[in-house]
Design a protein around this motif. Structure first.
Motif: not given
Lengths: 120, 120
Positions: A40, A43, A73, A76-77
């Protein structure tokens, strides 16, 4: 940093470069999630910001403003990277501080290493 | 193998190790799909079987029997690896032959490389 020594100890031994010998099913199952976590763009950028930060660690408060994304967000990453064993963290007061797990990065790099001369 | 030279030429220059400098958004967007392709145990095993095969290439007819998966499933995984730039292939008569793209593997390995002494 002494907090990283246990991780280094756990991950020695695996794996030989893919060009030398086929990876076994158990090692493939163990390492695939780490590659998936790297799959990603945000990330990858987060990991590089942490890895290249002066002093080897960085406050989440410095990471969030670098992206046009919400705090949750980014969190989360960071959680995905941490669950994959690529980074670790510690809360100190208000903020959480992150650092890379060098042994895991080295392990993945070693797996993908191509001997000099191959493909040349 | 001369067929790999154009790929080598296209991928020189990028990227410095993550521990040295943050990766830019365009490079992250370009490389994340390659890591995502590696984020599956079967694809990691397929890549390692291709990479470690004597002679540097392998017939799909040798890969399929190594897994308890259907031919179309194996073909799908090979297509994902190929679209990510990690392998390339050529049809010869009945069968398709696969080989790794060393420049792409080296690029990913270089990105994850950790200088000696970090984390020790």
């Amino acid at each position: 940093m002494s907090k990283q020594l246990p991780v280094l100890a756990e991950t020695t031994g695996c794996c030989a470069p893919l060009t030398r010998e086929p990876i076994g099913a158990p090692d493939a199952a163990e390492l695939a999630p780490a590659f998936k976590a790297l799959g990603d763009p945000v990330r990858l950028q987060l990991l590089s910001l942490i890895a290249s930060h002066e002093g080897g660690e960085v406050c989440v408060c410095e990471l969030t403003p670098r992206f046009e994304l919400t705090g949750p967000t980014i969190s989360h990453h960071l959680k995905v990277l941490r669950q994959a064993g690529l980074i670790d963290c510690e809360r100190r007061g208000t903020w959480v501080y992150y650092w890379i797990v060098p042994a895991m990065l080295s392990r993945l790099a070693g797996l993908l290493a191509v001997p000099a001369g191959v493909g040349a």
